[in-house]
Enzyme design. Structure first.
Site, short mmCIF file in Angstrom:
data_model
loop_
_atom_site.label_atom_id
_atom_site.label_comp_id
_atom_site.label_asym_id
_atom_site.label_seq_id
_atom_site.Cartn_x
_atom_site.Cartn_y
_atom_site.Cartn_z
N ASP A 41 0.81 -1.22 0.00
CA ASP A 41 0.00 0.00 0.00
C ASP A 41 0.84 1.27 0.00
O ASP A 41 0.41 2.31 0.47
CB ASP A 41 -0.97 -0.01 1.20
N HIS A 244 22.38 1.62 -19.62
CA HIS A 244 21.39 2.09 -18.64
C HIS A 244 21.57 1.37 -17.30
O HIS A 244 20.61 0.91 -16.70
CB HIS A 244 19.96 1.95 -19.19
N ASP A 261 25.60 9.52 -15.31
CA ASP A 261 24.58 10.11 -16.19
C ASP A 261 23.43 10.47 -15.28
O ASP A 261 22.69 9.59 -14.82
CB ASP A 261 24.19 9.07 -17.25
N ASP A 272 19.81 16.27 -18.65
CA ASP A 272 20.33 14.92 -18.95
C ASP A 272 21.82 15.06 -19.27
O ASP A 272 22.19 15.28 -20.43
CB ASP A 272 19.54 14.33 -20.13
N HIS A 351 25.18 3.47 -29.29
CA HIS A 351 23.85 4.09 -29.20
C HIS A 351 23.80 5.30 -30.11
O HIS A 351 24.80 5.65 -30.75
CB HIS A 351 23.51 4.48 -27.75
N HIS A 355 19.09 12.89 -28.48
CA HIS A 355 17.63 12.80 -28.53
C HIS A 355 17.04 14.13 -28.08
O HIS A 355 17.73 14.94 -27.44
CB HIS A 355 17.13 11.66 -27.62
N HIS A 362 13.69 11.48 -22.65
CA HIS A 362 13.68 11.17 -24.09
C HIS A 362 12.39 11.81 -24.60
O HIS A 362 11.33 11.19 -24.60
CB HIS A 362 13.70 9.66 -24.33
N GLU A 388 25.53 13.24 -27.10
CA GLU A 388 26.13 12.34 -26.13
C GLU A 388 26.89 11.16 -26.75
O GLU A 388 26.51 10.00 -26.58
CB GLU A 388 25.06 11.80 -25.18
N TYR A 392 32.47 2.40 -25.65
CA TYR A 392 32.30 1.38 -24.62
C TYR A 392 33.07 0.14 -25.05
O TYR A 392 32.72 -0.50 -26.04
CB TYR A 392 30.81 1.05 -24.43
N ARG A 409 31.23 8.29 -21.74
CA ARG A 409 30.19 9.07 -22.44
C ARG A 409 30.28 10.50 -21.92
O ARG A 409 30.56 10.71 -20.74
CB ARG A 409 28.79 8.48 -22.16
N GLU A 411 27.89 14.00 -22.22
CA GLU A 411 26.55 14.40 -22.68
C GLU A 411 26.21 15.81 -22.21
O GLU A 411 26.23 16.09 -21.02
CB GLU A 411 25.51 13.42 -22.11
N1 GLY Z 1 19.97 9.36 -19.47
C1 GLY Z 1 19.57 8.59 -20.58
C2 GLY Z 1 20.13 9.10 -21.82
O1 GLY Z 1 21.18 9.72 -21.81
O2 GLY Z 1 19.58 8.96 -22.87
MN MN Z 2 20.50 11.35 -23.05
MN MN Z 3 21.88 10.73 -20.15
#
Ligand code: GLY
Ligand code: MN
Ligand code: MN
Length: 444
Positions: A41, A244, A261, A272, A351, A355, A362, A388, A392, A409, A411
């Site tokens: 609950d 992720h 991140d 982000d 990747h 975005h 996103h 970004e 890797y 990475r 970003e």
């Molecule tokens: N934090 C997720 C991405 O960078 O897309």
């Molecule tokens: Mn991102």
């Molecule tokens: Mn990110």
């Protein structure tokens, strides 16, 4: 997120703009989110549906916005009723009467009235616009209303015969940010950048990933952002190669890199940001070499951003620099032009380049892909995106041992302006020397 930083007049304008695009004699239904059970609950921290929020600024679960377009336009909000017992247990509610005044809708009703009143707003309209499949319970409500109207032909009821998905209309509006939205996103970026700096100062051998996460959340909260915009990724060593990764439960080791991140959610809007830095504060030769390749690629991609350009052009710039860098370091081998053409860097850059960013991390908005999955939509002033790039190289990769287990990475969040871009991510250290200087400034 009770107190939005966007003025109510802007929410009214958004509703008017949406109604102007709706067909004549139509009705649109936009539901709020439900609370989500965490265990038995208790519930997760409530997060409002972003389309509903975009059009109302209203922060309670279970509500419904109805927009009716006939010879005139009407806005209607259904929301939870005032209830002293529920409020003593679970928190204050705005109630229908105050909601009508505060959120400037034409009419407000309680949820108890939904079943009776909602079909009357749908009755006689030619088209109904809603996001079918978004929420099962909401779909059932809509279908039940339509059934009432179809079965009531003898009483003079008529149901819409056209169903339209409302999501693309709202998505296109959300893609171009207003000045007020940009101001909030700038601030979310400043807060998040400071959180990354704080994490750099705090990190050392033996720290757990979740302890770094706690520092990030501390900085968010003490600067007005109650929550992160998404589950923070705090990946030390090879965990940085999991895109992720959110377990965040391992110990950080000297001489490894840490990839963070993390971005704050401020007034519903996401930052982000990703930074990667050495746990001990000093990049090794290999770490520095690979880091510089990613940084150069990110800068090259950002520099392409201006109205009329697109993600594909930014990606070409990034992949060229990544490929040249990987070749120079001996991680790739062969002829440079062939490697670029074959997109050989994608083996390690696994990747997309970026975005849209906004209320959702996103964010919504069409990318207009071609058959090669290139994102060809032309940039316009007011769009916000992430850039970004990353590399890797997992522990099993077929490369020299010294490169194995490195995940990097970088970003930033970029606004398209009238003549170029504005990088909203201004205060999170990014060059090797700035990162090392910040980390030398331990825990101050
Ligand atoms: N934090 C997720 C991405 O960078 O897309
Ligand atoms: Mn991102
Ligand atoms: Mn990110």
């Amino acid at each position: 997120m009770k107190h939005t930083r966007i003025d109510i007049s802007e929410f009214i304008e958004r509703r008017e703009k949406l109604m102007a695009q709706m067909p004549e004699n139509s009705v649109a239904l936009i539901p709020a989110n439900k609370e989500v059970t965490r265990s038995r609950d208790t519930e997760f921290l409530f997060c409002q549906d972003k389309d509903f929020y975009y059009l109302t600024g209203f922060h309670e679960p279970d509500a419904l916005l109805v927009l009716v377009k006939t010879f005139e336009c009407e806005t209607i909000l259904f929301c939870r009723d005032k209830d002293p017992l529920q409020e003593v247990w679970h928190g204050r509610r705005v109630g229908a009467e105050k909601a009508q005044q505060d959120f400037k809708v034409d009419h407000a009703y309680t949820l108890d009235e939904l079943e009776q009143v909602l079909p009357m707003y749908i009755n006689g309209r030619d088209a109904i616009l809603f996001a079918q499949g978004l929420q099962e319970e909401f779909d059932r409500l809509v279908f039940a209303c339509l059934d009432v109207l179809r079965n009531g032909a003898k009483q003079g009821f008529s149901a819409p015969t056209t169903t339209i998905d409302i999501r693309p209309m709202i998505s296109e509006m959300r893609l171009i940010k207003s000045d007020a939205e940009i101001a909030v996103m700038r601030e979310a970026n400043i807060i998040s950048g400071n959180a990354h700096s704080r994490a750099m100062r705090f990190t050392e051998h033996g720290t757990f990933e979740y302890q770094v996460e706690a520092e990030i959340l501390h900085e968010f909260a003490f600067n007005g952002a109650r929550a992160a915009a998404y589950g923070s990724i705090i990946g030390g060593g090879e965990n940085a190669t999991i895109l992720h990764y959110t377990d965040n439960d391992e110990v950080l080791i000297d001489e490894e890199l840490l990839l963070i991140d993390a971005g704050a959610e401020l007034s519903g809007y996401a930052a982000d940001i990703t930074r990667t830095f050495p746990v001990n504060g000093k990049f090794s030769e290999e770490q520095a070499a690979l880091y510089q390749v990613v940084l150069d690629a990110q800068i090259a991609a950002i520099e392409t951003i201006k109205p009329g350009s697109n993600f594909s052009l930014a990606n070409i710039a990034a992949e060229k620099v990544l490929t040249e860098g990987l070749l120079k370091l001996g991680i790739l081998s062969g002829d440079i032009d062939t490697l670029i053409e074959q997109r050989a860097c994608k083996k390690y850059f696994i990747h997309g380049l970026g975005h849209w960013l906004g209320l959702d991390v996103h964010d919504v908005g069409d990318y207009q892909m071609d058959e090669n999955k290139q994102q060809l939509r032309s940039f316009e002033p007011g769009m916000v995106m992430t850039i970004e790039p990353g590399l890797y190289i997992d522990g099993e990769a077929d490369v020299e041992h010294k490169w194995q287990g490195l995940g990097i990475r970088i970003e930033d969040n970029i606004l398209v302006t009238a003549d170029g871009y504005e990088n909203l991510t201004v205060n999170a250290p990014k060059t090797i020397s700035d990162i090392e200087a910040m980390m030398a400034n331990k825990k101050n």
